[in-house]
Scaffold this active site. Sequence first.
Site, mmCIF file in Angstrom:
data_model
loop_
_atom_site.group_PDB
_atom_site.id
_atom_site.type_symbol
_atom_site.label_atom_id
_atom_site.label_comp_id
_atom_site.label_asym_id
_atom_site.label_seq_id
_atom_site.Cartn_x
_atom_site.Cartn_y
_atom_site.Cartn_z
ATOM 1 N N TYR A 93 0.856 -1.183 0.000
ATOM 2 C CA TYR A 93 0.000 0.000 0.000
ATOM 3 C C TYR A 93 0.893 1.234 0.000
ATOM 4 O O TYR A 93 1.823 1.332 -0.793
ATOM 5 C CB TYR A 93 -0.972 -0.056 1.184
ATOM 6 C CG TYR A 93 -2.164 0.849 0.987
ATOM 7 C CD1 TYR A 93 -2.934 0.772 -0.180
ATOM 8 C CD2 TYR A 93 -2.513 1.789 1.945
ATOM 9 C CE1 TYR A 93 -4.021 1.622 -0.378
ATOM 10 C CE2 TYR A 93 -3.598 2.627 1.758
ATOM 11 C CZ TYR A 93 -4.346 2.543 0.588
ATOM 12 O OH TYR A 93 -5.398 3.380 0.404
ATOM 13 N N ASN A 125 -32.981 -28.970 -17.106
ATOM 14 C CA ASN A 125 -32.448 -29.400 -15.816
ATOM 15 C C ASN A 125 -33.318 -28.897 -14.675
ATOM 16 O O ASN A 125 -33.764 -27.753 -14.724
ATOM 17 C CB ASN A 125 -31.018 -28.861 -15.640
ATOM 18 C CG ASN A 125 -29.977 -29.966 -15.571
ATOM 19 O OD1 ASN A 125 -30.278 -31.060 -15.125
ATOM 20 N ND2 ASN A 125 -28.780 -29.667 -16.011
ATOM 21 N N GLU A 154 -24.291 -14.060 -17.351
ATOM 22 C CA GLU A 154 -24.949 -15.283 -16.899
ATOM 23 C C GLU A 154 -26.385 -14.998 -16.498
ATOM 24 O O GLU A 154 -26.686 -13.982 -15.850
ATOM 25 C CB GLU A 154 -24.187 -15.843 -15.691
ATOM 26 C CG GLU A 154 -24.553 -17.256 -15.327
ATOM 27 C CD GLU A 154 -23.866 -18.279 -16.211
ATOM 28 O OE1 GLU A 154 -24.314 -19.444 -16.206
ATOM 29 O OE2 GLU A 154 -22.887 -17.919 -16.887
ATOM 30 N N ASN A 205 -21.647 -27.121 -19.450
ATOM 31 C CA ASN A 205 -20.893 -25.954 -19.913
ATOM 32 C C ASN A 205 -19.495 -25.855 -19.311
ATOM 33 O O ASN A 205 -18.644 -25.147 -19.844
ATOM 34 C CB ASN A 205 -21.658 -24.662 -19.590
ATOM 35 C CG ASN A 205 -22.845 -24.464 -20.493
ATOM 36 O OD1 ASN A 205 -23.294 -25.388 -21.152
ATOM 37 N ND2 ASN A 205 -23.368 -23.250 -20.529
ATOM 38 N N ASP A 263 -24.760 -18.761 -21.280
ATOM 39 C CA ASP A 263 -26.019 -19.423 -21.611
ATOM 40 C C ASP A 263 -26.219 -19.499 -23.119
ATOM 41 O O ASP A 263 -27.003 -20.320 -23.601
ATOM 42 C CB ASP A 263 -27.200 -18.693 -20.972
ATOM 43 C CG ASP A 263 -27.086 -18.648 -19.455
ATOM 44 O OD1 ASP A 263 -26.910 -19.711 -18.855
ATOM 45 O OD2 ASP A 263 -27.142 -17.546 -18.886
ATOM 46 N N ALA A 302 -36.489 -21.425 -27.825
ATOM 47 C CA ALA A 302 -35.982 -20.371 -28.709
ATOM 48 C C ALA A 302 -35.471 -19.189 -27.901
ATOM 49 O O ALA A 302 -35.583 -18.038 -28.319
ATOM 50 C CB ALA A 302 -37.076 -19.928 -29.690
ATOM 51 N N GLY A 303 -34.898 -19.488 -26.730
ATOM 52 C CA GLY A 303 -34.267 -18.456 -25.921
ATOM 53 C C GLY A 303 -32.796 -18.351 -26.246
ATOM 54 O O GLY A 303 -32.348 -18.691 -27.342
ATOM 55 N N ALA A 304 -32.009 -17.909 -25.262
ATOM 56 C CA ALA A 304 -30.583 -17.661 -25.476
ATOM 57 C C ALA A 304 -29.857 -18.915 -25.940
ATOM 58 O O ALA A 304 -29.115 -18.890 -26.930
ATOM 59 C CB ALA A 304 -29.959 -17.136 -24.183
ATOM 60 N N LYS A 329 -20.293 -20.437 -10.277
ATOM 61 C CA LYS A 329 -19.563 -20.236 -11.530
ATOM 62 C C LYS A 329 -18.130 -19.801 -11.233
ATOM 63 O O LYS A 329 -17.174 -20.253 -11.870
ATOM 64 C CB LYS A 329 -20.281 -19.168 -12.348
ATOM 65 C CG LYS A 329 -19.949 -19.185 -13.821
ATOM 66 C CD LYS A 329 -20.640 -20.357 -14.489
ATOM 67 C CE LYS A 329 -20.404 -20.349 -15.973
ATOM 68 N NZ LYS A 329 -21.618 -20.363 -16.745
#
Length: 407
Positions: free
Chosen positions: A39, A286, A136, A318, A162, A195-197, A94
Amino acid sequence: MSDELRQKALHYHAHPIPGKISIALSKPTETQYDLSLAYTPGVAEPVKEIALDPEAAYQYTNKGNLVAVITNGTAVLGLGNVGALAGKPVMEGKAALFKRFAGIDVYDIEIDCDDPQDLVDTIARIAPTFGGINLEDIKAPECFFVEAELKKRLNIPVLHDDQQGTAIVVAAGLLNALEIQNKTLSEAKIVCLGAGAAGIATVRLLITLGAKQSNIYLIDREGVIHHERQDINTQKKEFAITTSKRSLADAMHDADIFIGVSGPKLLAPEMVRTMAKNPIIFALSNPVPEIMPEEALRVRDDLVMATGRSDFPNQVNNVLCFPYLFRGALDVRATCINEAMQLAAVHAIKELAKEPVPEEVLTAYGIEQCFEFGPAYLLPKPTDPRLKERVSAAVAKAAVDSGVASR
């Protein structure tokens, strides 16, 4: 989830200290002299160097190995819009995976903001802290806008896991499944429920890899996305086709591939029965898939199947991808994660499944028999230590070859 597992999960997150991550010191701070370097007055010297040359931040701070995992809590797991704070356990998880598998440090950041432009502005303002941004659990279609705007404004890698993370692992598994079933992606008829992400990103990547858009039926809550529909957003319009098929059952007739990124128990056994010879099912909802493996296998014995669960063969996870995408990108200071880097990850994961499995993987899974490439082993296991080396190196090389690496 059973009551016993629920209680164990809560206990795991609460004890011995709350949460799953903490900050560790990387330099000595024991003596007065250590503190004078850490510092004041010593810290002034790297400050002056960075003020003269922003790239010096990579030499004197942790920026080059630090990723932000960011959510606004609008699409958390399968739980929906639970809010930013409720999404924190997932973001901590994550962070733990980034550290465990790729040695990457993470700050999890939960932003209480539903407005996409405000969210972009907030993330852009804090971006100098980080070497990369992992978005996310941001709901569609806002997630597409947020990612695209950040990529325009920032010169560090930005990934919505995603979207691209899911797409990469699905693509790697599908290419191997097609090989096993003696089929080709260019000729395969594909049904994508959701039909999402994840669904849109997966379809985009499959088209890049050689799938024909005219052979892809993208399906949302209202049915097949076709040219006559007026109720679809810009992202869905990209995949509207001319067809008389309207329902999931219609689309499943003679389909080679089913990809589910939607919800539990939406695919009936009768629909599986109508698929083409040697079908492929990736039921990825899931914790409950679109169809359970035993139900699907009861009506088709020529089936290759994957789910998102670890207790069935062929888990599409993933974690096979995102830690190593960022590891490779950070190692060469890539300014983005481009298509070439994503394709490199697909092929590295795909090919690794064809090699003999290390002993430590078998030990981790508590089995004696070997995993061998085939209908029950399409993808490497998350504990495979070769993923870090192979996928990260492939991504880094693609970044260099495509001209987005800074070193």
